[in-house]
Design an enzyme around this catalytic site. Structure first.
Site, PDB file in Angstrom:
ATOM      1  N   GLY A  46      -0.856  -0.798   1.530  1.00  0.00           N
ATOM      2  CA  GLY A  46      -1.990  -0.153   0.885  1.00  0.00           C
ATOM      3  C   GLY A  46      -2.416  -0.920  -0.351  1.00  0.00           C
ATOM      4  N   GLN A  51      -6.388  -2.555  -8.347  1.00  0.00           N
ATOM      5  CA  GLN A  51      -5.377  -3.614  -8.228  1.00  0.00           C
ATOM      6  C   GLN A  51      -5.995  -4.998  -8.050  1.00  0.00           C
ATOM      7  OE1 GLN A  51      -3.007  -1.237  -5.132  1.00  0.00           O
ATOM      8  NE2 GLN A  51      -1.451  -2.445  -6.168  1.00  0.00           N
ATOM      9  N   CYS A  88       5.117  -1.425  -5.105  1.00  0.00           N
ATOM     10  CA  CYS A  88       3.694  -1.586  -5.388  1.00  0.00           C
ATOM     11  C   CYS A  88       3.398  -3.068  -5.568  1.00  0.00           C
ATOM     12  CB  CYS A  88       3.341  -0.820  -6.661  1.00  0.00           C
ATOM     13  SG  CYS A  88       1.607  -0.927  -7.111  1.00  0.00           S
ATOM     14  N   LEU A  89       2.311  -3.531  -4.972  1.00  0.00           N
ATOM     15  CA  LEU A  89       1.960  -4.953  -5.071  1.00  0.00           C
ATOM     16  C   LEU A  89       1.681  -5.362  -6.516  1.00  0.00           C
ATOM     17  CD1 LEU A  89      -0.330  -5.313  -1.922  1.00  0.00           C
ATOM     18  CD2 LEU A  89       2.044  -6.071  -2.179  1.00  0.00           C
ATOM     19  N   HIS A 130       0.034   7.527  -3.042  1.00  0.00           N
ATOM     20  CA  HIS A 130       0.288   6.384  -3.928  1.00  0.00           C
ATOM     21  C   HIS A 130      -1.032   5.695  -4.298  1.00  0.00           C
ATOM     22  CE1 HIS A 130       2.754   2.686  -5.080  1.00  0.00           C
ATOM     23  NE2 HIS A 130       1.520   2.206  -5.031  1.00  0.00           N
ATOM     24  N   GLU A 131      -1.877   5.461  -3.285  1.00  0.00           N
ATOM     25  CA  GLU A 131      -3.126   4.730  -3.550  1.00  0.00           C
ATOM     26  C   GLU A 131      -4.122   5.586  -4.341  1.00  0.00           C
ATOM     27  OE1 GLU A 131      -2.896   1.694  -3.166  1.00  0.00           O
ATOM     28  OE2 GLU A 131      -1.184   1.720  -1.805  1.00  0.00           O
ATOM     29  N   HIS A 134      -3.475   5.471  -7.910  1.00  0.00           N
ATOM     30  CA  HIS A 134      -4.006   4.266  -8.568  1.00  0.00           C
ATOM     31  C   HIS A 134      -5.418   4.513  -9.115  1.00  0.00           C
ATOM     32  CE1 HIS A 134      -1.200   0.949  -8.192  1.00  0.00           C
ATOM     33  NE2 HIS A 134      -1.001   1.188  -6.915  1.00  0.00           N
TER      34      HIS A 134
HETATM   35 NI    NI Z   1       0.552   0.480  -5.722  1.00  0.00          NI
END
Ligand code: NI
Length: 162
Positions: A46, A51, A88-89, A130-131, A134
């Site tokens: 995701g 991000q 998380c990226l 999670h997304e 963000h």
């Molecule tokens: Ni993330």
């Protein structure tokens, strides 16, 4: 399409409340394409627009069942509970257990400005929450169940062992 740079924890855009997208234009569709390519390149499940330093309410998700694109996603209901490991990226090499709804219903727009509804359970529900976090400037590390550093380290070891 293009692979975009992923901003890392500490960048202020990750703490901002992202802007609603009033209309899905050609430019927004291109950004969704680039976000998907960036997510796949990074081997993530995701990615949210903040991000890639775009403070817009856009999310892409693929947990291995095909690409989901969400514009202005909102969780309209949640039920049950699950606790599981997240990463998380934007926060490399950190993993930890986060408590989430086990099932959520999300309303959003698709890339054609049509209202859609998605029901996700398990991993998909986790990714959705999670997304969407963000988009509200919330990172999973703020929700790790036991904030003790030792737990985070254990989770990293466990993750690498799997
Ligand atoms: Ni993330």
């Amino acid at each position: 399409m293009a692979v975009l740079d992923i901003v890392k924890v500490g960048h202020p855009v990750l703490k901002q409340t992202a802007e609603e997208v009033p209309f899905v234009s050609k430019k927004i569709r291109r950004l969704l394409d680039d976000m998907a390519e960036t997510m796949y390149k990074a081997d993530g499940v995701g990615l949210a627009a903040p991000q890639v330093n775009e403070s817009k309410r856009l999310v892409v998700i693929d947990i291995g069942q095909g690409l989901i694109e969400l514009v202005n996603p909102v969780i309209v209901s949640g039920e049950g509970e699950q606790v599981g490991p997240e990463g998380c990226l934007s926060i490399p090499d950190v993993f930890g257990d986060v408590k989430r709804f086990n099932k959520v219903e999300v309303q959003a727009l698709n890339r054609n400005n049509k209202k859609i509804k998605i029901v996700g359970e398990g991993l998909l529900a986790r990714a959705l929450q999670h997304e969407i976090d963000h988009l509200n400037g919330i990172l999973f590390i703020e929700k790790i169940k036991d904030t003790a550093e030792s737990t985070v380290k254990e989770s990293i070891v466990t993750d690498k062992a799997e």
